[in-house]
Design an enzyme around this catalytic site. Structure first.
Site, mmCIF file in Angstrom:
data_model
loop_
_atom_site.group_PDB
_atom_site.id
_atom_site.type_symbol
_atom_site.label_atom_id
_atom_site.label_comp_id
_atom_site.label_asym_id
_atom_site.label_seq_id
_atom_site.Cartn_x
_atom_site.Cartn_y
_atom_site.Cartn_z
ATOM 1 N N GLY A 176 0.512 -0.979 -0.105
ATOM 2 C CA GLY A 176 -0.110 0.224 -0.101
ATOM 3 C C GLY A 176 0.687 1.497 0.002
ATOM 4 N N CYS A 192 4.895 -6.378 1.411
ATOM 5 C CA CYS A 192 5.492 -4.882 1.406
ATOM 6 C C CYS A 192 5.085 -3.836 2.741
ATOM 7 C CB CYS A 192 5.179 -3.938 0.094
ATOM 8 S SG CYS A 192 6.587 -2.550 -0.089
ATOM 9 N N TYR A 193 3.809 -2.752 2.501
ATOM 10 C CA TYR A 193 3.329 -2.378 3.084
ATOM 11 C C TYR A 193 2.755 -3.281 4.625
ATOM 12 C CZ TYR A 193 0.119 0.564 6.297
ATOM 13 O OH TYR A 193 -0.383 1.607 6.814
ATOM 14 N N HIS A 250 7.768 -7.605 -3.467
ATOM 15 C CA HIS A 250 6.870 -8.154 -4.382
ATOM 16 C C HIS A 250 6.525 -9.836 -5.048
ATOM 17 C CE1 HIS A 250 4.346 -4.711 -3.511
ATOM 18 N NE2 HIS A 250 5.004 -4.124 -3.486
ATOM 19 N N GLU A 283 4.503 -11.669 -5.635
ATOM 20 C CA GLU A 283 3.715 -11.477 -6.677
ATOM 21 C C GLU A 283 3.585 -10.761 -8.308
ATOM 22 O OE1 GLU A 283 3.331 -9.535 -4.452
ATOM 23 O OE2 GLU A 283 2.412 -7.811 -5.003
ATOM 24 N N ASP A 316 -17.205 -13.622 -22.585
ATOM 25 C CA ASP A 316 -18.174 -12.987 -20.926
ATOM 26 C C ASP A 316 -19.503 -13.880 -21.492
ATOM 27 O OD1 ASP A 316 -16.125 -12.689 -20.103
ATOM 28 O OD2 ASP A 316 -16.184 -10.480 -20.385
ATOM 29 N N LYS A 353 -11.186 -12.501 -15.607
ATOM 30 C CA LYS A 353 -11.003 -12.721 -17.025
ATOM 31 C C LYS A 353 -10.610 -14.264 -17.467
ATOM 32 C CE LYS A 353 -12.196 -10.860 -21.442
ATOM 33 N NZ LYS A 353 -13.678 -10.394 -21.382
#
Ligand code: XMP
Length: 508
Positions: free
Chosen positions: A51, A78-79, A164, A166, A221, A364
């Site tokens: 964040g 992180c944060y 991070h 990710e 979709d 998605k």
């Protein structure tokens, strides 16, 4: 599930997606959620996102009360790690050097690094650092500038990392996430097969003996939703596809064939005359959009009335709303997304429906996997996004049948070539624009004075921002000569090198 607490990082959704890629169901909740609200998701573990704040900022979001004592494994990024350290009794301070970008770890070890070998590049982005460990924790990784780059208290299942894991700039981050998931003991059952089973059951339960209406746009979709509903409720699905005459080459036929092929009872309404009539002489982009939206609603309403007369009352309206549109998060996204071209707001009073949105929990990519499982042909399942107003907003100036025909051919040549050269999946969206410009050329020995088309291809994650795709020059050369050689109405091809912002993806 794994609950991801959102502290406003631009990577929060990415964390959830990375966990889903490991076949684990993850949900994003706002950082100010109560422990009770978190528990409602029956979590096996919690991830604290990064964040933009500092833990000492007045009003900086904290840890939900009782979370640390709840006995849930926590991965703090992180944060999130600063918050964890701070809350557990450690100390956080502004770093002397702001670390931003790729940083090799100078050492690493500990539980989450199990199985990692060799160099570990971490993606860093922080101004504050943990400077004193809370009790029970130990340091398990460092970089040149940050001594405390990762911490753990394996007894309590608490893990923190300043970088991070990710993002793809942390290439071995996936192993860390996997190890954390292993620690939580969560089942890896969030597979397309399982999703299909869950959605089918939920739809059947909710719909009962009632009927469902679905407007199909041809996009992945709504098409996938058609397949799912067909499977779940069969006959009781009324699927309507309004062909506004602004589709790409072969598109209406393709969608129709694909859906009928798997047994969807599809009603196709050919409304091209009507839309083109309403668009006659209109050059203003916003005006075009408004007309198309209005006509769509009118045609749709007409079909629905006819259908109701034929099959009786239809209670539900199904929509392919996806998870990113409904995440209730600190960033406050959601409404910013551009939605499909039909909406309930445009329906008259006597056509009120209850909304059915089975994909509300899906990303998605998951819809695409589901599509493949349900038998949608791969090239439809993997298709680029296409705007509701269709080719009308890529045909600059007034829209005519003739100009649409030219644009359709150019678009087809460009997109087919992208597939042929294996570049389609590397671009997020690709399109052709027919400009109102004419310019002079020479073909054989003769002078030409005719249309300019622009090609645009972008890379993007969600369409909100985009970069123009660095397509190979040889490829562009091939496409350019194919277009000019086979479409006599075009004598000049240009490539759009504007990113978004400041450009938008579409030209209108
Ligand atoms: P822009 O041009 O705003 O487009 O950068 C971002 C993404 O949204 C698509 N788009 C639309 N989709 N109805 C839609 O369903 C619309 O009116 C519409 N306008 C733009 C565009 O193709 C791109 O993927």
């Amino acid at each position: 599930s794994i609950v991801v607490l959102d502290y406003g990082s631009q990577y929060t959704r990415l964390i959830a997606r990375r966990l889903r890629e490991q076949h684990v169901f993850s949900v994003i909740v706002s950082a100010d959620s109560s422990l009770e609200a978190i528990r409602a998701h029956r979590p096996k573990g919690v991830v604290l996102s990064g964040g933009p704040r500092s833990v000492y900022d007045p009003g900086a979001p904290g840890l939900p009360e009782g979370l640390l004592e709840a006995g849930l494994p926590i991965l703090a990024i992180c944060y999130g790690m600063q918050l964890l350290a701070h809350a557990a009794g450690g100390e956080v301070a502004p770093s002397t050097v702001r670390e931003y970008g790729k940083a090799p770890l100078t050492r690493y070890g500990g539980e989450l690094f199990r199985g990692v070998e060799g160099e570990f590049i971490a993606w860093m982005s922080h101004g504050d650092s943990v400077v004193r460990l809370p009790e029970g924790f130990r340091v398990v990784a460092s970089t040149q500038d940050t001594e405390i780059a990762a911490i753990e208290d394996p007894e309590r299942g608490l893990y923190g990392m300043q970088f991070h894991p990710e993002v793809h700039h942390t290439p071995k981050g996936r192993t860390l996430l996997e190890n954390f998931l292993a620690r939580t003991g969560i089942a890896r059952d969030w597979t397309p097969e399982h999703i299909l089973e869950v959605m089918t059951r939920e739809v059947r339960e909710r719909v009962g003996d009632e009927r469902v209406l679905l407007a199909i746009s041809g996009g992945v979709d709504s098409s996938t939703l058609g397949l799912l509903l067909n499977r779940a409720i069969g006959e009781r699905l009324t699927a309507v596809f309004v062909d506004h005459g602004l589709l790409r080459a072969g598109e209406a036929e393709e969608v129709e064939r694909a859906l009928r092929g798997v047994g969807v009872n599809l009603t196709v309404v050919d409304a091209a005359e009507r839309f083109l009539g309403a668009l006659t002489g209109v050059a203003d982009p916003e005006e075009k959009r408004k007309i198309i939206g209005r006509e769509f609603i009118e045609v749709f309403n007409g079909v629905v009335r006819d259908k109701q007369a034929e099959v009786g009352h239809i209670r539900f309206l199904a929509q392919g709303t996806l998870y990113p549109d409904v995440i209730e998060s600190s960033g406050g996204h959601g409404a910013a997304n551009i939605k499909s071209h039909h909406n309930v707001g445009g329906l008259p009073e006597d056509l009120r429906f209850e909304l059915l949105e089975p994909f509300r929990t899906l990303f998605k990519d998951e819809v695409r996997e589901l599509a493949t499982l349900l038998g949608l042909p791969p090239h439809l399942a993997q298709r680029h996004p296409f705007p509701g107003p269709g080719l009308a907003i890529r045909c600059l100036g007034p829209v005519t049948r003739e100009r649409l025909a030219v644009l359709r051919r150019v678009d087809d040549i460009f997109v087919s070539a992208l597939r042929e050269f294996g570049l389609y999946d590397e671009t997020w969206q690709a399109l052709a624009v027919l400009t109102p410009l004419r310019s002079v050329g020479v073909m054989g020995d003769a002078r030409t004075y005719t249309n300019t088309v622009a090609l645009r291809a972008v890379t993007s994650v969600d369409g909100m921002t985009a970069d123009w795709a660095r397509l190979p020059h040889d490829f562009l050369a091939t496409v350019s000569s194919r277009i000019v050689n086979s479409v006599p109405e075009v004598n000049r091809v240009v490539y759009d090198i504007t990113s978004k912002p400041p450009g938008t993806i579409e030209w209108e």
